[in-house]
Design a protein around this motif. Structure first.
Motif, PDB file in Angstrom:
ATOM      1  N   GLY A 251       0.877  -1.131  -0.014  1.00 24.14           N
ATOM      2  CA  GLY A 251       0.094  -0.211  -0.023  1.00 24.14           C
ATOM      3  C   GLY A 251       0.607   1.357  -0.124  1.00 24.14           C
ATOM      4  N   VAL A 252       1.917   1.409   0.753  1.00 19.09           N
ATOM      5  CA  VAL A 252       2.828   2.441   1.047  1.00 19.09           C
ATOM      6  C   VAL A 252       3.586   2.592  -0.586  1.00 19.09           C
ATOM      7  N   VAL A 253       3.938   1.482  -1.105  1.00 18.62           N
ATOM      8  CA  VAL A 253       4.735   1.323  -2.409  1.00 18.62           C
ATOM      9  C   VAL A 253       3.703   1.968  -3.437  1.00 18.62           C
ATOM     10  N   PHE A 254       2.345   1.655  -3.364  1.00 15.01           N
ATOM     11  CA  PHE A 254       1.725   2.255  -4.470  1.00 15.01           C
ATOM     12  C   PHE A 254       1.388   3.751  -4.174  1.00 15.01           C
ATOM     13  N   LEU A 255       1.090   4.176  -2.843  1.00 18.49           N
ATOM     14  CA  LEU A 255       1.127   5.633  -2.580  1.00 18.49           C
ATOM     15  C   LEU A 255       2.310   6.497  -3.238  1.00 18.49           C
ATOM     16  N   LEU A 256       3.457   6.006  -2.693  1.00 16.42           N
ATOM     17  CA  LEU A 256       4.632   6.566  -3.248  1.00 16.42           C
ATOM     18  C   LEU A 256       4.638   6.748  -4.449  1.00 16.42           C
TER      19      LEU A 256
ATOM     20  N   LEU B 236      16.090  -5.517  -3.510  1.00 14.53           N
ATOM     21  CA  LEU B 236      17.255  -6.364  -3.892  1.00 14.53           C
ATOM     22  C   LEU B 236      18.546  -5.490  -3.319  1.00 14.53           C
ATOM     23  N   LEU B 237      18.339  -4.260  -3.736  1.00 12.08           N
ATOM     24  CA  LEU B 237      19.480  -3.391  -3.339  1.00 12.08           C
ATOM     25  C   LEU B 237      19.787  -3.164  -1.578  1.00 12.08           C
ATOM     26  N   GLY B 238      18.523  -3.680  -1.105  1.00  8.87           N
ATOM     27  CA  GLY B 238      18.571  -3.289   0.776  1.00  8.87           C
ATOM     28  C   GLY B 238      18.122  -1.868   0.892  1.00  8.87           C
ATOM     29  N   LEU B 239      17.187  -1.420   0.158  1.00 10.87           N
ATOM     30  CA  LEU B 239      16.818  -0.172   0.260  1.00 10.87           C
ATOM     31  C   LEU B 239      15.417  -0.290   0.395  1.00 10.87           C
ATOM     32  N   SER B 240      14.545   1.148   0.828  1.00 12.18           N
ATOM     33  CA  SER B 240      13.166   0.705   0.991  1.00 12.18           C
ATOM     34  C   SER B 240      12.355   0.867  -0.450  1.00 12.18           C
ATOM     35  N   PRO B 241      11.557  -0.190  -0.355  1.00 14.06           N
ATOM     36  CA  PRO B 241      10.540  -0.292  -1.761  1.00 14.06           C
ATOM     37  C   PRO B 241       9.832   0.910  -2.276  1.00 14.06           C
ATOM     38  N   ALA B 242       9.387   1.627  -0.911  1.00 13.64           N
ATOM     39  CA  ALA B 242       8.692   2.963  -1.278  1.00 13.64           C
ATOM     40  C   ALA B 242       9.571   3.972  -1.912  1.00 13.64           C
ATOM     41  N   LEU B 243      10.886   3.908  -1.356  1.00 12.28           N
ATOM     42  CA  LEU B 243      11.847   4.843  -2.195  1.00 12.28           C
ATOM     43  C   LEU B 243      11.795   4.490  -3.613  1.00 12.28           C
ATOM     44  N   GLY B 244      12.147   3.493  -4.040  1.00 10.23           N
ATOM     45  CA  GLY B 244      12.231   3.048  -5.581  1.00 10.23           C
ATOM     46  C   GLY B 244      10.913   3.355  -6.360  1.00 10.23           C
ATOM     47  N   ALA B 245       9.711   3.019  -5.709  1.00  9.01           N
ATOM     48  CA  ALA B 245       8.541   3.208  -6.164  1.00  9.01           C
ATOM     49  C   ALA B 245       8.318   4.948  -6.536  1.00  9.01           C
TER      50      ALA B 245
ATOM     51  N   GLU C 231      -6.828  -3.689 -20.212  1.00  6.60           N
ATOM     52  CA  GLU C 231      -6.167  -4.587 -19.353  1.00  6.60           C
ATOM     53  C   GLU C 231      -4.642  -4.395 -19.409  1.00  6.60           C
ATOM     54  N   LEU C 232      -4.175  -4.442 -20.811  1.00  3.41           N
ATOM     55  CA  LEU C 232      -2.455  -4.289 -20.807  1.00  3.41           C
ATOM     56  C   LEU C 232      -1.923  -3.208 -20.110  1.00  3.41           C
ATOM     57  N   PHE C 233      -2.538  -2.115 -20.300  1.00  8.06           N
ATOM     58  CA  PHE C 233      -2.244  -0.795 -19.846  1.00  8.06           C
ATOM     59  C   PHE C 233      -2.180  -1.032 -18.198  1.00  8.06           C
ATOM     60  N   VAL C 234      -3.189  -1.689 -17.362  1.00  8.61           N
ATOM     61  CA  VAL C 234      -3.178  -1.804 -15.965  1.00  8.61           C
ATOM     62  C   VAL C 234      -2.173  -2.760 -15.539  1.00  8.61           C
ATOM     63  N   LEU C 235      -1.942  -3.725 -16.534  1.00  9.96           N
ATOM     64  CA  LEU C 235      -0.880  -4.965 -16.292  1.00  9.96           C
ATOM     65  C   LEU C 235       0.638  -4.288 -16.363  1.00  9.96           C
ATOM     66  N   LEU C 236       0.808  -3.137 -17.115  1.00  5.40           N
ATOM     67  CA  LEU C 236       2.088  -2.465 -17.515  1.00  5.40           C
ATOM     68  C   LEU C 236       2.098  -1.671 -16.213  1.00  5.40           C
ATOM     69  N   ALA C 237       1.030  -1.044 -15.861  1.00  4.72           N
ATOM     70  CA  ALA C 237       1.561  -0.015 -14.535  1.00  4.72           C
ATOM     71  C   ALA C 237       1.757  -0.866 -13.634  1.00  4.72           C
ATOM     72  N   LEU C 238       1.156  -1.919 -13.345  1.00  9.92           N
ATOM     73  CA  LEU C 238       1.382  -2.831 -12.017  1.00  9.92           C
ATOM     74  C   LEU C 238       2.597  -3.262 -12.118  1.00  9.92           C
ATOM     75  N   VAL C 239       3.156  -3.944 -13.182  1.00  6.92           N
ATOM     76  CA  VAL C 239       4.429  -4.352 -13.417  1.00  6.92           C
ATOM     77  C   VAL C 239       5.555  -3.454 -13.165  1.00  6.92           C
ATOM     78  N   ILE C 240       5.282  -2.097 -13.546  1.00  9.45           N
ATOM     79  CA  ILE C 240       6.386  -1.234 -13.201  1.00  9.45           C
ATOM     80  C   ILE C 240       6.491  -0.792 -11.600  1.00  9.45           C
ATOM     81  N   VAL C 241       5.261  -0.636 -11.143  1.00  7.82           N
ATOM     82  CA  VAL C 241       5.378  -0.413  -9.791  1.00  7.82           C
ATOM     83  C   VAL C 241       5.873  -1.467  -8.801  1.00  7.82           C
ATOM     84  N   LEU C 242       5.765  -2.831  -8.906  1.00  4.69           N
ATOM     85  CA  LEU C 242       6.292  -3.845  -8.290  1.00  4.69           C
ATOM     86  C   LEU C 242       7.606  -4.051  -8.555  1.00  4.69           C
ATOM     87  N   LEU C 243       7.777  -3.963 -10.022  1.00  3.23           N
ATOM     88  CA  LEU C 243       9.428  -4.152 -10.509  1.00  3.23           C
ATOM     89  C   LEU C 243      10.239  -3.295  -9.790  1.00  3.23           C
ATOM     90  N   THR C 244      10.068  -2.038  -9.849  1.00  2.48           N
ATOM     91  CA  THR C 244      10.819  -0.919  -9.151  1.00  2.48           C
ATOM     92  C   THR C 244      10.883  -1.316  -7.692  1.00  2.48           C
TER      93      THR C 244
END
Length: 652
Positions: free
Chosen positions: A58-63, A232-241, A213-226
């Motif tokens: 939730g914090v990731v999507f908000l940021l 993986l870098l040991g940082l806050s996921p919210a910061l990357g998002a 559907e493709l647009f929503v999927l691409l947006a979700l993939v970008i959020v979760l991937l970042t």
């Protein structure tokens, strides 16, 4: 896991509905849900490993959403706030709070670490509330967001230093700090390259496919991937998002992306606040209520005062300083994670940790209310010296004016009115509460001032008693109503013109003293229709007669519209939209053979637009009798239309 989610969502559904009815922020509702369904209260929800992960999303999507609002250029413009005010706030607040913790008997290293954690504020609550209040780009909103960005980086560093201070890591703090900053730079550069060359091509291909559907999927993939790469870098996921959203904020697709992820963001963010509430021991409030209250007040006062002092020293006015302090006075969600790790590593006594958790929770709980009451609180705290100076300056500039026009709200509509007045050489004074807009306008116009038009003393200072006309051009009808009431208390005779989005509150505005109410959407539709008729060859006087007739009947012809699959039934102010709906009468319909006067459809809250029989409009009067095959066209809110349709078809 599924049972936990069901209980949380069902409880949230009930509580949030109640909170919205009493006009309280939904954030408070989610926190209360977590407090009462948690293991120390009703114990409806068991511990689950998946719930904290969902809450963090939730914090990731908000940021990410917040990052979309900040382009890279805007971020560079905030660098003085992020690294200047942000670093000073964390250092000063951490030192003061660490000193108090040391007095309570904590070791110096642990006190410094926890003081740094308590110096952090809630990114999720503050950014969400500032966005909902429309203050994200105000002076205090920019200060708050800039400081929160720096705090996110500090939070990662503090969590990294816990095992160092506990003696469980071979890495010293002076090595952990540059390593964390280096990882952040690498992440930023990588995302910058992707946003410049890869992501625009992806979004262009998806947009060409015309697949939602493709647009929503691409947006979700970008959020979760970042978020995953940052983790993986040991940082806050919210910061990357946030960084990913910020870099995508300059693209043409940012509005569509924000709209697509909003449902996921709001639900997951609700789970985050529920999980925060579940960490608190409800029984602690009964046994140590006074201690919790004292710690909460101490945290709010110390952090708020430190931020206000720093903002004031940097040259901002007192109101901005105090509103910045109120926005950042609470504890943050990262502090919960920090205290949990410190308790696990025996750096924080359990009794003190529980009290600090409860105090941090309470400070977060009152933050939405503080932000909503911030204007009046800030005015009381700084005793209005700057406001008095401002009133004197504005009053001096307008003292020589008489018969001028006052414009409250200098957005696009207000500016258009001002341009026409300037062409006719008619004097006017404009007020607006957006500091950026006022700063831009004041560079070329001396008669535009910053201020809240709802303040009666400000309206008096710009000469309302001598004005020829008052134009209220603010975007929100509730604000316009408050300005109208304040103006009528000062001057009962001045003509007042009010601009609204539609005419849903027309009668309320007229009752409060508006001489004319111009619904923007209906007027633009009327103008477009009149141009179309002229272009079709109809005489200008005939078209004008039609236009005047529509205005005389209070836009009745234009009320409502046929909604589509993607139409929201609620407007931007939370009011139900006026819809248009046609009810076809079958042979067995209750209304067949009955006159309109007997049915009394208007009493159900709708307007009868027309009755069509075989493609022709019937004359509407009480004696008009309905027949099978007639189409009754109604306008009104959805609930009223459904009730009317039920009466026409079934007699209920």
């Amino acid at each position: 896991m599924f049972a936990n989610l069901l209980i949380i969502l069902a409880s949230s559904l009930v509580v949030i509905a109640i909170f919205r009815r009493v006009q309280l922020p939904p954030v408070l509702g989610y926190l209360c849900v977590g407090l009462f369904v948690g293991p120390t209260a009703l114990d409806w929800v068991n511990e689950s490993e998946e719930l904290p992960d969902l809450a963090e999303m939730g914090v990731v999507f908000l940021l990410f959403s917040l990052g979309l609002e900040f382009s890279l250029s805007k971020m560079m413009a905030l660098r003085k706030v992020v690294f200047g005010l942000g670093s000073l706030q964390v250092i000063c607040s951490a030192v003061v709070l660490a000193g108090l913790l040391a007095l309570l008997g904590m070791p110096t290293n642990a006190a410094l670490l926890l003081g740094g954690g308590l110096a952090l504020s809630s990114t999720a609550i503050v950014s969400k509330e500032l966005t909902s209040l429309g203050e994200i780009f105000s002076s205090h909103g920019q200060n708050a967001i800039g400081v929160l960005l720096f705090q996110d980086v500090v939070a990662v560093l503090l969590l990294t230093l816990v095992p160092v201070f506990a003696g469980q890591s071979g890495q010293a703090w002076y090595l952990a700090l540059p390593l964390t900053l280096g990882k952040t730079v690498i992440l930023f550069v990588g995302l910058l390259m992707a946003s410049r060359w890869l992501l625009p091509r992806l979004f262009h291909e998806v947009a060409n496919s015309h697949s939602a559907e493709l647009f929503v999927l691409l947006a979700l993939v970008i959020v979760l991937l970042t978020a995953w790469l940052t983790h993986l870098l040991g940082l806050s996921p919210a910061l990357g998002a946030f960084l990913a959203g910020m870099l995508l904020g300059e693209s043409h697709y940012r509005h569509q992306i924000e709209a697509d992820i909003r449902p996921f963001r709001d639900i997951l963010l609700g789970l985050f606040f529920v999980s925060i509430g579940m960490l608190i021991d409800l029984q602690l409030f009964a046994s140590h209520g006074l201690e919790i209250l004292a710690l909460t007040l101490a945290l709010l006062v110390i952090k708020g005062a430190v931020v206000a002092a720093l903002v004031r020293v940097r040259g901002s006015d007192s109101e901005t300083a105090w509103r910045s302090g109120l926005a950042l006075a609470q504890g943050g969600e990262f502090c919960f994670a920090l205290m949990a790790q410190m308790q696990h590593n025996k750096l924080l006594p359990e009794a003190l940790g529980d009290l600090l958790l409860a105090a941090t929770f309470c400070s977060m709980l009152v933050t939405p209310l503080l932000l909503r009451a911030a204007p009046s609180i800030a005015a009381r705290l700084h005793r209005k010296p700057n406001q008095e100076v401002q009133l004197e300056e504005i009053g001096a500039q307008s003292a020589a004016l008489s018969g001028h026009v006052l414009i409250c709200g200098y957005g696009r509509v207000g500016q258009s009115i001002g341009r026409f007045l300037r062409q006719e050489q008619l004097a006017f004074i404009a007020l607006d509460d957006d500091p950026v807009r006022v700063q831009e306008a004041a560079a070329g116009e001396h008669n535009v001032h910053y201020g809240d038009s709802r303040r009666g003393e400000l309206l008096a200072a710009i000469g309302l008693d001598r004005a020829r006309l008052l134009v209220i051009a603010v975007d929100k009808t509730e604000v316009a109503l408050n300005v109208l009431k304040a103006a009528r208390q000062l001057n009962r005779d001045v003509p007042i013109l009010v601009r609204t989005r539609d005419d849903s509150q027309r009668e309320e505005l007229r009752a409060a003293g508006a001489n004319a109410v111009v619904p923007e959407l209906l007027e633009s539709s009327l103008m477009l229709a009149s141009h179309a008729l002229v272009m079709l060859g109809l005489p200008q006087d005939q078209v004008q007669k039609r236009v005047d007739e529509v205005r005389k009947t209070r836009y009745r012809l234009l009320h409502g519209f046929y909604h589509g699959a993607q139409t929201s039934l609620i407007d931007s102010e939370g009011q139900p939209k006026v819809l248009l709906h046609a009810v076809s009468l079958g042979a067995d319909a209750y209304a067949c053979g009955r006159p309109l006067g007997e049915l009394a459809l208007e009493a159900l809250g709708v307007e009868l637009q027309s009755v069509q029989r075989q493609g022709n409009d019937l004359k509407l009067d009480a004696s008009t009798c309905l027949h099978a095959g007639d189409a009754v066209v109604l306008s009104g809110p959805l609930e009223a239309i459904e009730a009317c349709e039920s009466l026409l078809l079934g007699g209920r």
